[in-house]
Design a protein around this motif. Structure first.
Motif, PDB file in Angstrom:
ATOM      1  N   GLU A  46       7.072  13.472  -3.553  1.00 24.42           N
ATOM      2  CA  GLU A  46       8.097  12.344  -4.119  1.00 24.42           C
ATOM      3  C   GLU A  46       7.653  10.986  -3.301  1.00 24.42           C
ATOM      4  O   GLU A  46       7.355  11.230  -2.303  1.00 24.42           O
ATOM      5  CB  GLU A  46       9.357  12.625  -3.670  1.00 24.42           C
ATOM      6  CG  GLU A  46      10.484  11.294  -3.833  1.00 24.42           C
ATOM      7  CD  GLU A  46      11.895  11.612  -3.577  1.00 24.42           C
ATOM      8  OE1 GLU A  46      12.633  11.889  -4.322  1.00 24.42           O
ATOM      9  OE2 GLU A  46      12.220  11.690  -2.230  1.00 24.42           O
ATOM     10  N   ILE A  47       7.169  10.028  -4.011  1.00 20.45           N
ATOM     11  CA  ILE A  47       6.962   8.832  -3.443  1.00 20.45           C
ATOM     12  C   ILE A  47       8.216   7.928  -3.526  1.00 20.45           C
ATOM     13  O   ILE A  47       8.671   7.556  -4.800  1.00 20.45           O
ATOM     14  CB  ILE A  47       5.727   8.195  -4.342  1.00 20.45           C
ATOM     15  CG1 ILE A  47       4.495   8.816  -4.378  1.00 20.45           C
ATOM     16  CG2 ILE A  47       5.410   6.548  -3.912  1.00 20.45           C
ATOM     17  CD1 ILE A  47       3.279   8.526  -5.112  1.00 20.45           C
ATOM     18  N   GLY A  48       8.783   7.465  -2.424  1.00 15.55           N
ATOM     19  CA  GLY A  48      10.070   6.638  -2.341  1.00 15.55           C
ATOM     20  C   GLY A  48      11.167   7.543  -2.306  1.00 15.55           C
ATOM     21  O   GLY A  48      11.629   8.088  -3.366  1.00 15.55           O
ATOM     22  N   SER A  49      11.770   7.911  -0.764  1.00  6.36           N
ATOM     23  CA  SER A  49      12.639   8.873  -0.784  1.00  6.36           C
ATOM     24  C   SER A  49      14.224   8.122  -0.309  1.00  6.36           C
ATOM     25  O   SER A  49      15.259   8.947  -0.383  1.00  6.36           O
ATOM     26  CB  SER A  49      12.164   9.981   0.201  1.00  6.36           C
ATOM     27  OG  SER A  49      11.154  10.587  -0.407  1.00  6.36           O
ATOM     28  N   PHE A  50      13.971   7.010   0.347  1.00  5.27           N
ATOM     29  CA  PHE A  50      15.103   6.242   0.594  1.00  5.27           C
ATOM     30  C   PHE A  50      15.970   6.981   1.583  1.00  5.27           C
ATOM     31  O   PHE A  50      15.454   7.265   2.669  1.00  5.27           O
ATOM     32  CB  PHE A  50      15.825   5.674  -0.536  1.00  5.27           C
ATOM     33  CG  PHE A  50      16.963   4.687  -0.496  1.00  5.27           C
ATOM     34  CD1 PHE A  50      16.799   3.727   0.574  1.00  5.27           C
ATOM     35  CD2 PHE A  50      18.090   5.034  -1.140  1.00  5.27           C
ATOM     36  CE1 PHE A  50      18.070   2.854   0.737  1.00  5.27           C
ATOM     37  CE2 PHE A  50      19.162   3.973  -0.744  1.00  5.27           C
ATOM     38  CZ  PHE A  50      19.209   2.967   0.200  1.00  5.27           C
ATOM     39  N   ILE A  71       7.086  11.039   0.753  1.00  7.95           N
ATOM     40  CA  ILE A  71       6.320   9.716   1.046  1.00  7.95           C
ATOM     41  C   ILE A  71       7.345   8.389   1.088  1.00  7.95           C
ATOM     42  O   ILE A  71       7.434   7.939   0.046  1.00  7.95           O
ATOM     43  CB  ILE A  71       5.060   9.401   0.300  1.00  7.95           C
ATOM     44  CG1 ILE A  71       4.096  10.819   0.402  1.00  7.95           C
ATOM     45  CG2 ILE A  71       4.184   8.523   0.789  1.00  7.95           C
ATOM     46  CD1 ILE A  71       2.976  10.895  -0.639  1.00  7.95           C
ATOM     47  N   ASP A  72       7.308   7.876   2.409  1.00  4.59           N
ATOM     48  CA  ASP A  72       8.181   6.667   2.408  1.00  4.59           C
ATOM     49  C   ASP A  72       8.022   5.973   3.618  1.00  4.59           C
ATOM     50  O   ASP A  72       8.448   6.533   4.491  1.00  4.59           O
ATOM     51  CB  ASP A  72       9.505   6.874   2.155  1.00  4.59           C
ATOM     52  CG  ASP A  72      10.669   5.760   1.762  1.00  4.59           C
ATOM     53  OD1 ASP A  72      10.152   4.577   2.441  1.00  4.59           O
ATOM     54  OD2 ASP A  72      11.217   5.900   1.001  1.00  4.59           O
ATOM     55  N   PRO A  73       7.624   4.905   3.687  1.00  7.40           N
ATOM     56  CA  PRO A  73       7.386   3.968   5.005  1.00  7.40           C
ATOM     57  C   PRO A  73       8.721   3.708   5.620  1.00  7.40           C
ATOM     58  O   PRO A  73       8.573   3.390   6.758  1.00  7.40           O
ATOM     59  CB  PRO A  73       6.450   2.985   4.713  1.00  7.40           C
ATOM     60  CG  PRO A  73       6.953   2.621   3.200  1.00  7.40           C
ATOM     61  CD  PRO A  73       6.982   3.840   2.630  1.00  7.40           C
ATOM     62  N   HIS A  74       9.721   3.699   4.962  1.00  8.55           N
ATOM     63  CA  HIS A  74      11.057   3.011   5.433  1.00  8.55           C
ATOM     64  C   HIS A  74      10.603   1.830   6.260  1.00  8.55           C
ATOM     65  O   HIS A  74      10.990   1.594   7.175  1.00  8.55           O
ATOM     66  CB  HIS A  74      11.718   4.061   6.242  1.00  8.55           C
ATOM     67  CG  HIS A  74      12.351   5.136   5.597  1.00  8.55           C
ATOM     68  ND1 HIS A  74      12.009   6.413   5.501  1.00  8.55           N
ATOM     69  CD2 HIS A  74      13.187   5.032   4.339  1.00  8.55           C
ATOM     70  CE1 HIS A  74      12.647   7.214   4.894  1.00  8.55           C
ATOM     71  NE2 HIS A  74      13.543   6.375   4.048  1.00  8.55           N
ATOM     72  N   ALA A  75      10.038   0.797   5.354  1.00  7.10           N
ATOM     73  CA  ALA A  75       9.293  -0.532   5.951  1.00  7.10           C
ATOM     74  C   ALA A  75      10.028  -1.644   5.558  1.00  7.10           C
ATOM     75  O   ALA A  75       9.861  -2.716   6.072  1.00  7.10           O
ATOM     76  CB  ALA A  75       8.036  -0.585   5.610  1.00  7.10           C
ATOM     77  N   GLY A  76      11.073  -1.428   4.775  1.00  2.48           N
ATOM     78  CA  GLY A  76      12.027  -2.513   4.083  1.00  2.48           C
ATOM     79  C   GLY A  76      11.518  -3.358   2.950  1.00  2.48           C
ATOM     80  O   GLY A  76      12.046  -4.412   2.582  1.00  2.48           O
ATOM     81  N   ASN A  77      10.582  -2.722   2.226  1.00  2.00           N
ATOM     82  CA  ASN A  77      10.012  -3.213   1.088  1.00  2.00           C
ATOM     83  C   ASN A  77      10.695  -2.279  -0.271  1.00  2.00           C
ATOM     84  O   ASN A  77      10.666  -1.274   0.083  1.00  2.00           O
ATOM     85  CB  ASN A  77       8.732  -3.487   0.822  1.00  2.00           C
ATOM     86  CG  ASN A  77       7.891  -1.993   0.804  1.00  2.00           C
ATOM     87  OD1 ASN A  77       8.002  -1.334   1.800  1.00  2.00           O
ATOM     88  ND2 ASN A  77       7.438  -1.714  -0.379  1.00  2.00           N
ATOM     89  N   ASP A  78      10.894  -2.971  -1.432  1.00  2.00           N
ATOM     90  CA  ASP A  78      11.275  -2.217  -2.635  1.00  2.00           C
ATOM     91  C   ASP A  78      12.344  -1.137  -2.156  1.00  2.00           C
ATOM     92  O   ASP A  78      12.308  -0.029  -2.371  1.00  2.00           O
ATOM     93  CB  ASP A  78      10.082  -1.464  -3.121  1.00  2.00           C
ATOM     94  CG  ASP A  78       9.280  -2.484  -3.730  1.00  2.00           C
ATOM     95  OD1 ASP A  78       9.421  -2.724  -5.059  1.00  2.00           O
ATOM     96  OD2 ASP A  78       7.897  -2.876  -3.147  1.00  2.00           O
ATOM     97  N   ARG A  79      13.369  -1.608  -1.560  1.00  3.45           N
ATOM     98  CA  ARG A  79      14.384  -0.810  -1.048  1.00  3.45           C
ATOM     99  C   ARG A  79      15.318  -0.318  -2.147  1.00  3.45           C
ATOM    100  O   ARG A  79      15.810   0.746  -2.034  1.00  3.45           O
ATOM    101  CB  ARG A  79      15.192  -1.329   0.078  1.00  3.45           C
ATOM    102  CG  ARG A  79      16.028  -0.493   0.796  1.00  3.45           C
ATOM    103  CD  ARG A  79      16.663  -1.243   2.302  1.00  3.45           C
ATOM    104  NE  ARG A  79      17.636  -0.438   2.632  1.00  3.45           N
ATOM    105  CZ  ARG A  79      18.943  -0.493   2.525  1.00  3.45           C
ATOM    106  NH1 ARG A  79      19.447  -1.592   1.799  1.00  3.45           N
ATOM    107  NH2 ARG A  79      19.921   0.243   3.269  1.00  3.45           N
ATOM    108  N   GLU A  89      15.297  -3.999   8.972  1.00  3.57           N
ATOM    109  CA  GLU A  89      16.425  -3.512   9.861  1.00  3.57           C
ATOM    110  C   GLU A  89      17.125  -2.496   9.060  1.00  3.57           C
ATOM    111  O   GLU A  89      17.414  -1.188   9.553  1.00  3.57           O
ATOM    112  CB  GLU A  89      17.251  -4.527  10.309  1.00  3.57           C
ATOM    113  CG  GLU A  89      17.300  -4.631  11.533  1.00  3.57           C
ATOM    114  CD  GLU A  89      18.101  -6.031  11.979  1.00  3.57           C
ATOM    115  OE1 GLU A  89      19.516  -5.840  11.823  1.00  3.57           O
ATOM    116  OE2 GLU A  89      17.715  -7.038  12.540  1.00  3.57           O
ATOM    117  N   ALA A  90      17.408  -2.609   7.880  1.00  4.33           N
ATOM    118  CA  ALA A  90      17.919  -1.726   7.073  1.00  4.33           C
ATOM    119  C   ALA A  90      17.269  -0.532   6.798  1.00  4.33           C
ATOM    120  O   ALA A  90      17.734   0.772   6.898  1.00  4.33           O
ATOM    121  CB  ALA A  90      18.498  -2.335   5.555  1.00  4.33           C
ATOM    122  N   ALA A  91      15.796  -0.606   6.740  1.00  5.45           N
ATOM    123  CA  ALA A  91      14.945   0.395   6.194  1.00  5.45           C
ATOM    124  C   ALA A  91      15.013   1.467   7.498  1.00  5.45           C
ATOM    125  O   ALA A  91      14.794   2.727   7.323  1.00  5.45           O
ATOM    126  CB  ALA A  91      13.678   0.002   5.986  1.00  5.45           C
TER     127      ALA A  91
END
Ligand SMILES: C[S@@+](CC[C@H](N)C(=O)[O-])C[C@H]1O[C@@H](n2cnc3c(N)ncnc32)[C@H](O)[C@@H]1O
Length: 251
Positions: A46-50, A71-79, A89-91
């Motif tokens: 899965e790409i993008g797990s939130f 796969i998710d960087p939890h970096a704050g983009n495309d949240r 911060e939210a990520a």
């Protein structure tokens, strides 16, 4: 090793009821069915797990011995909708909540989380993929990159699911530029904005039919873009004429 708290679709629906995300019941059903079909020894990515809503469905449905990679960087983009940049911060919270949600659902030790952008994670997933679910970056460039580079790793006969098709302009553009006229993926249908493809070689006539079946969704895409424009213009109530709930973003 823990076991999933949910062993039926009805149970997993309850398990994710409190997990934030945009997956609809119809989309959850499609994830469940596709995940169930992966053979033991296969691999789901899965790409993008939130916060884990869709991964909990995939992991609860998967047979023992199926590898699951989030796969998710939890970096704050495309949240999420209209949260394209600047949510670091939210990520950081999303990362914590993702882990907590997977643990609560009894699937934390079944899922390998690669905390990277998908474009940097290809080497972290050596070997073929049986089921790929893309719900990460929604802008045209990275969405196209995900479809092209990651779908190349899908086994013949494997499945590809993509969220926000025919609702996001970037993702829809990426579809048109890759899968619409391609010869490798048969379009099987969609659950709202989640499209479903199977990796199968297509002959010339089949390619034309495949493109036509996808293009048949373009009026629905136009409807969704109009609905988004109305919501942004604070005219959400007008979306009712399309049978839309003004409180929700089309997905
Ligand atoms: C719409 S959410 C995913 C929702 C999730 N699939 C669910 O149903 O619960 C998008 C996620 O994609 C992640 N993301 C954004 N760009 C990404 C990229 N290039 N690679 C992987 N994940 C990315 C974000 O961090 C965010 O958590």
């Amino acid at each position: 090793m823990s076991t999933p708290t949910a062993s039926t679709f009805e149970e997993v629906t309850q398990a994710v009821a409190g997990v934030e995300g945009w997956m609809t019941p119809g989309q959850a059903r499609r994830l469940w069915t596709c995940s169930r079909a992966v053979r033991t020894g296969g691999r789901i990515v899965e790409i993008g797990s939130f916060r884990g809503r869709s991964m909990i469905v995939l992991a609860s449905a998967a047979a023992e011995g199926v590898e699951l990679v989030a796969i998710d960087p939890h970096a704050g983009n495309d949240r999420g909708p209209q949260e394209i940049d600047g949510f670091a911060e939210a990520a950081a919270d999303d990362f914590e909540v993702f882990n907590a949600n997977l643990s609560a659902a009894g699937v934390a030790d079944r899922v390998r989380h690669v905390r990277k952008f998908s474009g940097e994670a290809l080497a972290d997933v050596p070997g073929a993929i049986d089921l790929l679910y893309i719900d990460g970056a929604h802008r045209f460039g990275p969405a196209l990159d995900d479809i092209k580079r990651w779908s190349a790793k899908i086994e013949p006969g494997g499945d590809l699911l993509i969220h926000d098709c025919f609702s996001s302009i970037g993702v829809t553009g990426a579809l048109v530029a890759s899968l619409f006229f391609g010869s490798d993926f048969r379009y099987l249908g969609r659950s709202e904005s989640m499209t479903h493809y199977r990796k199968e070689p297509l002959g010339t006539g089949e390619r034309a039919r495949n493109a036509a079946r996808q293009a048949a969704n373009l009026p629905w895409f136009v409807r969704n873009v109009v609905i988004k424009a109305l919501i942004l213009a604070k005219l959400g109530q007008v979306t009712r004429v399309f049978g839309h709930d003004p409180e929700t973003w089309p997905h």
